[in-house]
Motif scaffolding. Structure first.
Motif, PDB file in Angstrom:
ATOM      1  N   SER A 436       0.678  -1.333   0.011  1.00 36.44           N
ATOM      2  CA  SER A 436      -0.040   0.130  -0.124  1.00 36.44           C
ATOM      3  C   SER A 436       0.795   1.196   0.003  1.00 36.44           C
ATOM      4  O   SER A 436       1.897   1.334   0.716  1.00 36.44           O
ATOM      5  CB  SER A 436      -0.904   0.099   1.336  1.00 36.44           C
ATOM      6  N   ASN A 437       0.280   2.151  -0.889  1.00 34.10           N
ATOM      7  CA  ASN A 437       0.965   3.492  -0.598  1.00 34.10           C
ATOM      8  C   ASN A 437       0.483   4.237   0.533  1.00 34.10           C
ATOM      9  O   ASN A 437      -0.534   3.945   1.131  1.00 34.10           O
ATOM     10  CB  ASN A 437       0.519   4.477  -1.768  1.00 34.10           C
ATOM     11  N   TYR A 438       1.078   5.200   1.037  1.00 29.58           N
ATOM     12  CA  TYR A 438       0.697   5.914   2.323  1.00 29.58           C
ATOM     13  C   TYR A 438       1.129   7.280   2.432  1.00 29.58           C
ATOM     14  O   TYR A 438       1.698   7.778   1.157  1.00 29.58           O
ATOM     15  CB  TYR A 438       1.521   5.217   3.463  1.00 29.58           C
ATOM     16  N   GLY A 439       0.635   8.131   3.176  1.00 30.62           N
ATOM     17  CA  GLY A 439       0.941   9.467   3.229  1.00 30.62           C
ATOM     18  C   GLY A 439       0.470  10.133   4.288  1.00 30.62           C
ATOM     19  O   GLY A 439      -0.927  10.292   4.416  1.00 30.62           O
ATOM     20  N   LYS A 440       1.172  11.058   5.222  1.00 30.86           N
ATOM     21  CA  LYS A 440       0.427  11.737   6.288  1.00 30.86           C
ATOM     22  C   LYS A 440      -0.397  12.665   5.862  1.00 30.86           C
ATOM     23  O   LYS A 440      -1.543  13.229   6.462  1.00 30.86           O
ATOM     24  CB  LYS A 440       1.658  12.141   7.000  1.00 30.86           C
ATOM     25  N   LYS A 441      -0.179  13.396   4.704  1.00 33.55           N
ATOM     26  CA  LYS A 441      -1.058  14.342   4.145  1.00 33.55           C
ATOM     27  C   LYS A 441      -2.109  14.016   3.170  1.00 33.55           C
ATOM     28  O   LYS A 441      -3.157  14.209   3.034  1.00 33.55           O
ATOM     29  CB  LYS A 441      -0.257  15.550   3.652  1.00 33.55           C
ATOM     30  N   ASN A 442      -1.619  13.077   2.220  1.00 35.74           N
ATOM     31  CA  ASN A 442      -2.304  12.904   1.040  1.00 35.74           C
ATOM     32  C   ASN A 442      -3.219  11.726   0.996  1.00 35.74           C
ATOM     33  O   ASN A 442      -3.837  11.216   0.114  1.00 35.74           O
ATOM     34  CB  ASN A 442      -1.241  12.963  -0.241  1.00 35.74           C
ATOM     35  N   VAL A 443      -3.036  10.623   1.758  1.00 31.63           N
ATOM     36  CA  VAL A 443      -3.957   9.473   2.293  1.00 31.63           C
ATOM     37  C   VAL A 443      -4.764  10.028   3.356  1.00 31.63           C
ATOM     38  O   VAL A 443      -4.480  10.253   4.558  1.00 31.63           O
ATOM     39  CB  VAL A 443      -3.220   8.212   2.603  1.00 31.63           C
ATOM     40  N   ASP A 444      -6.061   9.637   3.208  1.00 33.35           N
ATOM     41  CA  ASP A 444      -7.103  10.174   4.246  1.00 33.35           C
ATOM     42  C   ASP A 444      -7.214   9.000   5.182  1.00 33.35           C
ATOM     43  O   ASP A 444      -7.235   9.302   6.544  1.00 33.35           O
ATOM     44  CB  ASP A 444      -8.278  10.420   3.664  1.00 33.35           C
ATOM     45  N   VAL A 445      -7.509   7.885   4.663  1.00 29.25           N
ATOM     46  CA  VAL A 445      -7.965   6.916   5.761  1.00 29.25           C
ATOM     47  C   VAL A 445      -7.287   5.442   5.201  1.00 29.25           C
ATOM     48  O   VAL A 445      -6.854   5.076   3.990  1.00 29.25           O
ATOM     49  CB  VAL A 445      -9.428   6.524   5.799  1.00 29.25           C
ATOM     50  N   PHE A 446      -7.244   4.359   6.096  1.00 31.13           N
ATOM     51  CA  PHE A 446      -7.156   3.112   5.492  1.00 31.13           C
ATOM     52  C   PHE A 446      -8.397   2.074   5.623  1.00 31.13           C
ATOM     53  O   PHE A 446      -9.257   2.577   6.475  1.00 31.13           O
ATOM     54  CB  PHE A 446      -5.689   2.401   6.397  1.00 31.13           C
ATOM     55  N   ALA A 447      -8.447   1.256   4.905  1.00 28.55           N
ATOM     56  CA  ALA A 447      -9.555   0.270   4.786  1.00 28.55           C
ATOM     57  C   ALA A 447      -8.976  -1.026   4.494  1.00 28.55           C
ATOM     58  O   ALA A 447      -7.929  -1.024   3.742  1.00 28.55           O
ATOM     59  CB  ALA A 447     -10.658   0.785   3.788  1.00 28.55           C
ATOM     60  N   PRO A 448      -9.777  -2.248   4.888  1.00 27.50           N
ATOM     61  CA  PRO A 448      -9.295  -3.393   4.533  1.00 27.50           C
ATOM     62  C   PRO A 448      -9.298  -3.462   3.013  1.00 27.50           C
ATOM     63  O   PRO A 448      -9.974  -3.221   2.078  1.00 27.50           O
ATOM     64  CB  PRO A 448     -10.528  -4.314   4.860  1.00 27.50           C
ATOM     65  N   GLY A 449      -8.154  -4.448   2.349  1.00 35.93           N
ATOM     66  CA  GLY A 449      -7.473  -4.318   1.131  1.00 35.93           C
ATOM     67  C   GLY A 449      -6.890  -5.356   0.805  1.00 35.93           C
ATOM     68  O   GLY A 449      -6.220  -5.471  -0.382  1.00 35.93           O
ATOM     69  N   HIS A 450      -6.450  -6.250   1.859  1.00 36.98           N
ATOM     70  CA  HIS A 450      -5.740  -7.654   1.421  1.00 36.98           C
ATOM     71  C   HIS A 450      -6.248  -8.736   1.738  1.00 36.98           C
ATOM     72  O   HIS A 450      -7.084  -8.712   2.933  1.00 36.98           O
ATOM     73  CB  HIS A 450      -4.501  -7.550   2.629  1.00 36.98           C
ATOM     74  N   GLN A 451      -6.320  -9.759   0.790  1.00 39.40           N
ATOM     75  CA  GLN A 451      -7.019 -10.963   0.733  1.00 39.40           C
ATOM     76  C   GLN A 451      -8.504 -10.572   1.002  1.00 39.40           C
ATOM     77  O   GLN A 451      -9.203 -11.038   1.830  1.00 39.40           O
ATOM     78  CB  GLN A 451      -6.660 -11.744   1.758  1.00 39.40           C
ATOM     79  N   ILE A 452      -9.159  -9.974  -0.010  1.00 35.54           N
ATOM     80  CA  ILE A 452     -10.500  -9.454   0.278  1.00 35.54           C
ATOM     81  C   ILE A 452     -11.348 -10.412  -0.751  1.00 35.54           C
ATOM     82  O   ILE A 452     -11.158 -10.583  -1.869  1.00 35.54           O
ATOM     83  CB  ILE A 452     -10.806  -7.862  -0.275  1.00 35.54           C
ATOM     84  N   TYR A 453     -12.456 -10.896  -0.208  1.00 36.00           N
ATOM     85  CA  TYR A 453     -13.237 -12.089  -1.142  1.00 36.00           C
ATOM     86  C   TYR A 453     -14.377 -11.378  -1.563  1.00 36.00           C
ATOM     87  O   TYR A 453     -15.232 -10.574  -1.054  1.00 36.00           O
ATOM     88  CB  TYR A 453     -13.493 -12.986   0.022  1.00 36.00           C
ATOM     89  N   SER A 454     -14.520 -11.567  -2.911  1.00 33.95           N
ATOM     90  CA  SER A 454     -15.676 -10.975  -3.629  1.00 33.95           C
ATOM     91  C   SER A 454     -15.978 -11.632  -4.843  1.00 33.95           C
ATOM     92  O   SER A 454     -15.525 -12.628  -5.202  1.00 33.95           O
ATOM     93  CB  SER A 454     -15.321  -9.335  -3.930  1.00 33.95           C
ATOM     94  N   THR A 455     -16.999 -11.081  -5.719  1.00 28.57           N
ATOM     95  CA  THR A 455     -17.271 -11.829  -6.999  1.00 28.57           C
ATOM     96  C   THR A 455     -16.226 -11.644  -8.059  1.00 28.57           C
ATOM     97  O   THR A 455     -15.540 -10.598  -8.155  1.00 28.57           O
ATOM     98  CB  THR A 455     -18.604 -11.028  -7.396  1.00 28.57           C
ATOM     99  N   LEU A 456     -16.189 -12.365  -9.130  1.00 34.48           N
ATOM    100  CA  LEU A 456     -15.336 -12.817 -10.026  1.00 34.48           C
ATOM    101  C   LEU A 456     -16.388 -13.157 -11.185  1.00 34.48           C
ATOM    102  O   LEU A 456     -17.259 -13.393 -11.049  1.00 34.48           O
ATOM    103  CB  LEU A 456     -14.249 -13.698  -9.886  1.00 34.48           C
ATOM    104  N   PRO A 457     -15.749 -12.827 -12.490  1.00 28.14           N
ATOM    105  CA  PRO A 457     -16.672 -12.927 -13.607  1.00 28.14           C
ATOM    106  C   PRO A 457     -16.930 -14.433 -13.657  1.00 28.14           C
ATOM    107  O   PRO A 457     -16.371 -15.564 -13.087  1.00 28.14           O
ATOM    108  CB  PRO A 457     -15.782 -12.775 -14.706  1.00 28.14           C
ATOM    109  N   GLY A 458     -18.009 -15.013 -14.640  1.00 33.31           N
ATOM    110  CA  GLY A 458     -18.426 -16.413 -14.785  1.00 33.31           C
ATOM    111  C   GLY A 458     -18.981 -17.046 -13.462  1.00 33.31           C
ATOM    112  O   GLY A 458     -18.854 -18.162 -12.905  1.00 33.31           O
ATOM    113  N   GLN A 459     -19.853 -16.216 -12.663  1.00 37.14           N
ATOM    114  CA  GLN A 459     -20.459 -16.874 -11.465  1.00 37.14           C
ATOM    115  C   GLN A 459     -19.315 -17.322 -10.243  1.00 37.14           C
ATOM    116  O   GLN A 459     -19.761 -18.051  -9.623  1.00 37.14           O
ATOM    117  CB  GLN A 459     -21.386 -17.948 -11.835  1.00 37.14           C
TER     118      GLN A 459
END
Length: 544
Positions: A436-459
């Motif tokens: 992940s990029n980061y920045g005390k000024k230019n990144v506002d927040v962090f949110a879950p972004g590692h090994q996130i389970y979600s939809t993929l094409p083809g059901q």
């Protein structure tokens, strides 16, 4: 759009296997169970993982409360509009007649039933892989400045000469990096695949998942240690099975090869023959086609599911927002997006009723930055919130600017933009995703972004990692707030999401290094987003 090959994979892949034998809703629906893989919907205190408290929010704060549908535009590589967990939630243009080839609503886009494709040609073909922006700059500037001394260049052109020298270096660095990555990942992939196949055979297992590895008890002590060691490595890395590791490695390997052949090749220009427009003419808005799917909708389909996968159909996964309409806008290729396409995509979303726009893309050069900023200002004037991924290069974007930047050229902070870094599952030194990029000024927040389970094409369903996954977590939260509190403006949504973060002072590994830093120093809020706290704040303000 870049694929984050994590430092863990790059550095540890060779050692991963131990030695082995050779419709609008009037009220919130009944609460479904959260699939086990969707840790990011859970609560840090109650569940012990760094989720954003979605389940708790619906259970305790939103049950049986009325909500209004909210349109969320997804500017991405395309969406599988036939996916069972997405198709009911697609935005549909009420003034357009599907398939008649006419621009029924006279908005300039014929048959834009569920969105538009700014990467398509009039004949139905599509741009898939594109060059990087620095590659395009090399192609344009090399004939003008290669072999020349700076003193030989007119003063008025020296800034452009300096830009050429800069992109020449970044281009060379990328070529070297991807050449080395392709070689190392290729060797690691073959070694791990062979080892995994041997281990499955020895253990008589169809898959090397953590549940199976934990249960096996082979008589051979070396085989037992191999199974136990692999189990520990998978758990530490946040993977459910070895097959997912191999899939990530293969994806990274394929992307590195594609980058070398196409995205880093100055002679490659698919747009010229497919779209045939002038990419630098940012006033041109009437091009593209209706194909929302595109050649590879994997990334966009995954993003869409995070935001708003169907919460009522008792299958697959649960989206964060429960009353959402997903607008598909294709403008992000495999490679760097064009400023013209992004500006037009933002304008299309705003003009067609989006309240929130997810932007899981980014790059480090922006030749037509003014056009994108004008579109973002247009979105601000219409009360539309923009949510943007911070990037996957382990960079401090206070120093190395990533575009779209959170600041206008004037230096003013963009009031309707949230920039999001990626967090992982555990509250320990690995809480920040290592890419992940980061920045005390230019990144506002962090949110879950590692090994996130979600939809993929083809059901299908599966894990992906990236700030591209963290951004839709925040976009989904914004959609929940807008749905249950419709009077909230874009700046209200941003204020509530930033003000309601959980601030952590955990000592974490600074991305790309082995140095430990205070998590709170990596963004301007110092926190991880939390839907429960955001809804609490919105409720308190609405009651005044």
């Amino acid at each position: 759009m870049s694929f984050p090959v994590s430092s863990w994979l790059r550095l540890s892949a060779l050692a991963l296997l131990l030695p082995v034998v050779g419709a609008a809703q009037n009220a919130a629906p009944a609460l479904p169970a959260v699939p086990a893989q969707q840790w990011y919907l859970l609560d840090p205190k109650a569940d012990g993982v760094m989720g954003v408290s979605v389940r708790k929010t619906y259970d305790e704060l939103l049950r049986n409360r009325p909500s209004a549908p909210v349109v969320v535009a997804i500017i991405d590589a395309g969406i599988d509009t036939a996916h069972a967990d997405l198709k009911r939630l697609l935005w549909t243009n009420p003034k357009e007649v599907a398939g008649n080839g006419l621009d029924d609503d006279q908005n300039g886009y014929a048959d834009d039933v569920h969105g538009w494709n700014f990467l398509g040609g009039a004949d139905g073909r599509n741009v898939d892989v594109e060059t990087y922006e620095d590659t395009r700059l090399i192609a344009r500037l090399k004939p003008l400045y290669e072999g020349k001394a700076r003193t030989a260049v007119p003063a008025a052109k020296r800034a452009e000469y300096d830009l050429y020298q800069k992109v020449k270096k970044t281009q060379a660095d990328k070529v070297a990096e991807n050449t080395e990555r392709a070689e190392s990942l290729g060797k690691a992939y073959l070694l791990n695949k062979e080892g995994a196949d041997n281990l499955k055979l020895a253990l008589n297992l169809p898959r090397l998942d953590t549940a199976s590895l934990r249960r096996v008890s082979p008589a051979d002590p070396n085989l037992y240690r191999a199974a136990l060691g692999l189990y520990g490595n998978l758990r530490e890395a946040g993977y459910a099975d070895m097959e997912s590791v191999l899939a990530d490695m293969k994806e990274g390997l394929d992307q590195s090869k594609s980058l070398l052949d196409f995205s880093l090749n100055p002679a490659f220009n698919p747009r010229a023959s497919i779209i045939g427009d002038n990419p630098e003419d940012t006033k041109d808005r009437r091009y593209g086609n209706r194909d929302n799917h595109g050649p590879d909708p994997s990334h966009g389909t995954h993003v869409a599911g995070i935001i708003g996968a169907d919460r009522t159909n008792n299958q697959g996964i649960l989206g964060i927002a429960d009353n959402v309409r997903l607008m598909a806008i294709r403008a992000v290729p495999n490679g760097d997006e064009r400023d013209k396409d992004i500006a037009n995509a933002i304008r299309y979303a705003v003009d067609n009723g989006a309240s929130i726009i997810n932007m899981s893309f980014g790059k480090y050069y922006s030749p037509q930055r003014e056009a994108v900023e004008e579109a973002m200002k247009y979105a601000a004037s219409k009360g539309v919130l923009l949510v943007h991924s911070a990037g996957n290069e382990s960079q401090d974007i206070d120093v190395q600017v990533q575009y779209p930047s959170p600041l206008y050229l004037s230096g003013q902070r963009i009031p309707n933009l949230i920039t999001v870094g990626a967090a992982a599952r555990t509250n320990d030194r690995n809480m920040v995703a290592d890419f992940s990029n980061y920045g005390k000024k230019n990144v506002d927040v962090f949110a879950p972004g590692h090994q996130i389970y979600s939809t993929l094409p083809g059901q299908q369903y599966g894990n992906k990692s990236g700030t591209s996954m963290a951004s839709p977590v925040v976009a989904g939260m914004a959609a929940v707030l807008k749905s249950y509190f419709p009077s909230l403006s874009a700046t209200d949504l941003k204020r509530l999401i930033l003000a309601s973060v959980d601030v952590y002072h955990t000592k974490v590994l600074k991305p790309g290094t082995q140095k430990e830093v205070d998590f709170a120093e990596l963004s301007n809020t110092g926190g991880l987003v939390n839907l429960y706290r955001a809804v609490q704040m919105a409720s308190a303000e609405a009651a005044k």
